[in-house]
Design an enzyme around this catalytic site. Structure first.
Site, short mmCIF file in Angstrom:
data_model
loop_
_atom_site.label_atom_id
_atom_site.label_comp_id
_atom_site.label_asym_id
_atom_site.label_seq_id
_atom_site.Cartn_x
_atom_site.Cartn_y
_atom_site.Cartn_z
N HIS A 1 0.83 -1.21 0.00
CA HIS A 1 0.00 0.00 0.00
C HIS A 1 0.87 1.27 0.00
O HIS A 1 0.44 2.32 0.47
CB HIS A 1 -0.95 0.03 1.20
CG HIS A 1 -1.86 -1.14 1.30
ND1 HIS A 1 -3.10 -1.17 0.71
CD2 HIS A 1 -1.70 -2.34 1.90
CE1 HIS A 1 -3.68 -2.34 0.96
NE2 HIS A 1 -2.84 -3.08 1.67
N LYS B 1 20.00 17.96 -12.36
CA LYS B 1 18.85 17.06 -12.24
C LYS B 1 18.97 15.92 -13.25
O LYS B 1 19.28 16.14 -14.42
CB LYS B 1 17.55 17.82 -12.48
CG LYS B 1 16.29 17.03 -12.13
CD LYS B 1 15.06 17.93 -12.21
CE LYS B 1 13.83 17.23 -11.65
NZ LYS B 1 13.43 16.08 -12.47
N GLU C 1 10.58 5.81 -17.94
CA GLU C 1 9.49 6.63 -18.46
C GLU C 1 9.14 6.22 -19.89
O GLU C 1 7.96 6.22 -20.28
CB GLU C 1 9.88 8.11 -18.41
CG GLU C 1 9.89 8.67 -17.00
CD GLU C 1 10.46 10.08 -16.93
OE1 GLU C 1 10.85 10.62 -18.00
OE2 GLU C 1 10.52 10.64 -15.81
#
Length: 439
Positions: free
Chosen positions: A161, A297, A304
């Site tokens: 969960h 970054k 993706e």
């Protein structure tokens, strides 16, 4: 470009200016292979002049080899039986074979668009799965299994969960990924025997009108011998003529792979999130700058790509499913779209699986310090105390640890849990000894 096609192809070009996307090359090449095998078979059966048959067969071989892909310009969104593409193939091969060859009487002898075109679609998909997708999934499974072994000793928090759960090892998680890839491969492979059942020989409606009784069997045997693929007769000629359930089933297998790859890719994205404000349990390979404005970054670009590919495959499957529902009486009229989507899904999954293996998984490193920190911090480790002190007592320890921010070990000691029991129940490294790297 010298045009080898004739009037029927020209009409189709004019009639279907839809997408600008031609019928996929693997289908075109299988049309050539079928025409070549048909010509040789008809000559054996004494139905076609041997010299003419050689010319037609050689022309079909050239199409099968991809030498004339540019001669098949008909839009993939065309008449639902693929008649335009079958006529396109007949005309091109007849032109290549010489003046004596007639597109219908000779190149199309013993055939109909209604049995040839779906046969080409099935066999194109069968070959692409066998030669591209299954090896790609094998490779992905192997790379994931290697990582499972590499990470077998790295203990971390399990999660259910999206919440802390009892500890697992990073190797166990990668073992699960490897099994997903291999199970997906098996699911797709299971569809291949039925995908290889083709309607060739049924001609227009499944009755076999205007074809020799031995034609279909001989053509199938010839193509199977040439390619090594499992090419089979239909379970029933009318089932094969009016339905494209084999394509729907194969697409379902591809969808299951897409679902598995999405799970794997998303877990990698979660585990690699950060590097400081996320989970940070693994380091993904740094492939390119992740931002045009934020210096330093790095984004999980390959995962993706994989989730985008998977979404497209699932979308293709929805269209294929809808197409499979359009079998009316003796013919399905959505075959070109179904073939296009199925082949695209195979190609996308083949490429994405190899990219995931080679550009992502192979270069993953474990952040062992963060994994151990998370494993020690999870309060779900108290589950191991249940058999010794009971659920209620363990729950009280968890609540106090949560409220105080202290570790489970510290609070358990204060509640009188013996040190030996703590060491036995909460020693996280014992979990690593039970790690399975079998994929």
């Amino acid at each position: 470009m010298t045009e080898l096609w004739g009037g029927e192809t020209a009409k189709a070009i004019d009639n279907f200016p839809v997408s600008g996307e031609a019928v996929p090359a693997p289908i075109v090449r299988w049309l050539g292979r079928i025409k070549a095998a048909a010509a040789r078979t008809n000559a054996e059966l004494g139905l076609l002049d041997p010299t003419l048959a050689v010319s037609i067969a050689q022309a079909g071989d050239a199409v099968a080899a991809g030498e004339h892909d540019d001669q098949f310009p008909v839009d993939v969104f065309q008449t639902g039986s693929g008649t335009s593409s079958n006529m396109n193939a007949n005309e091109v091969i007849a032109t290549l074979a010489g003046d004596e060859a007639h597109a219908n009487d000779h190149v199309n002898m013993g055939q109909s668009s209604n049995d040839v075109f779906p046969s080409a679609v099935h066999l194109a998909a069968l070959q692409e799965i066998a030669e591209r997708l299954l090896p790609a999934l094998d490779h992905l499974g192997d790379v994931l299994a290697a990582k499972a072994e590499e990470f077998a000793h790295v203990v971390k928090s399990g999660r259910t969960h999206l919440m802390d759960a009892v500890p697992v090892t990073l190797g166990q998680e990668f073992s699960g990924f490897a099994a997903q890839a291999r199970q997906g491969r098996a699911r797709v492979a299971d569809t291949m025997p039925r995908l290889g059942q083709i309607p060739l020989g049924g001609t227009a409606t499944g009755t076999g009108l205007n074809t020799h009784a031995e034609f279909a069997e001989r053509v199938r045997e010839r193509m199977a011998a040439d390619t090594g693929l499992g090419i089979h007769p239909p379970a029933d000629p009318f089932e094969a003529q009016g339905n494209r359930d084999g394509l729907v089933e194969a697409s379902g297998g591809l969808k299951s792979v897409a679902v598995s790859l999405t799970k794997i890719a998303n877990d990698l994205r979660w585990m690699g999130s950060g590097p400081r404000a996320g989970l940070g349990e693994i380091f993904l390979p740094e492939l390119q700058k992740g931002s045009s404005i934020m210096p330093g970054k790095v984004n999980p670009v390959i995962p993706e790509v994989v989730v985008q590919v998977s979404a497209q495959v699932i979308g293709n499957d929805v269209a294929i499913t809808a197409g499979g529902m359009q079998g009316n009486f003796e013919l399905n009229v959505m075959i070109p779209m179904m073939g296009r989507n199925l082949l695209e899904s195979i190609a996308l999954l083949s490429s994405a699986s190899r990219l995931l293996a080679d550009k992502c998984v192979a270069g993953i490193r474990a952040n062992e310090e963060m994994c151990n920190l998370h494993a020690e911090a999870t309060l779900a480790t108290a589950t191991a105390l249940n058999p010794h002190i009971g659920y209620d007592a363990a729950s009280a320890i968890v609540k106090e640890a949560t409220a105080s921010g202290r570790t489970l070990r510290e609070v358990a000691r204060e509640h009188g849990v013996e040190e030996d029991l703590l060491r036995e129940a909460l020693n996280l490294h014992l979990i690593a000894q039970g790690s399975s790297t079998e994929g």
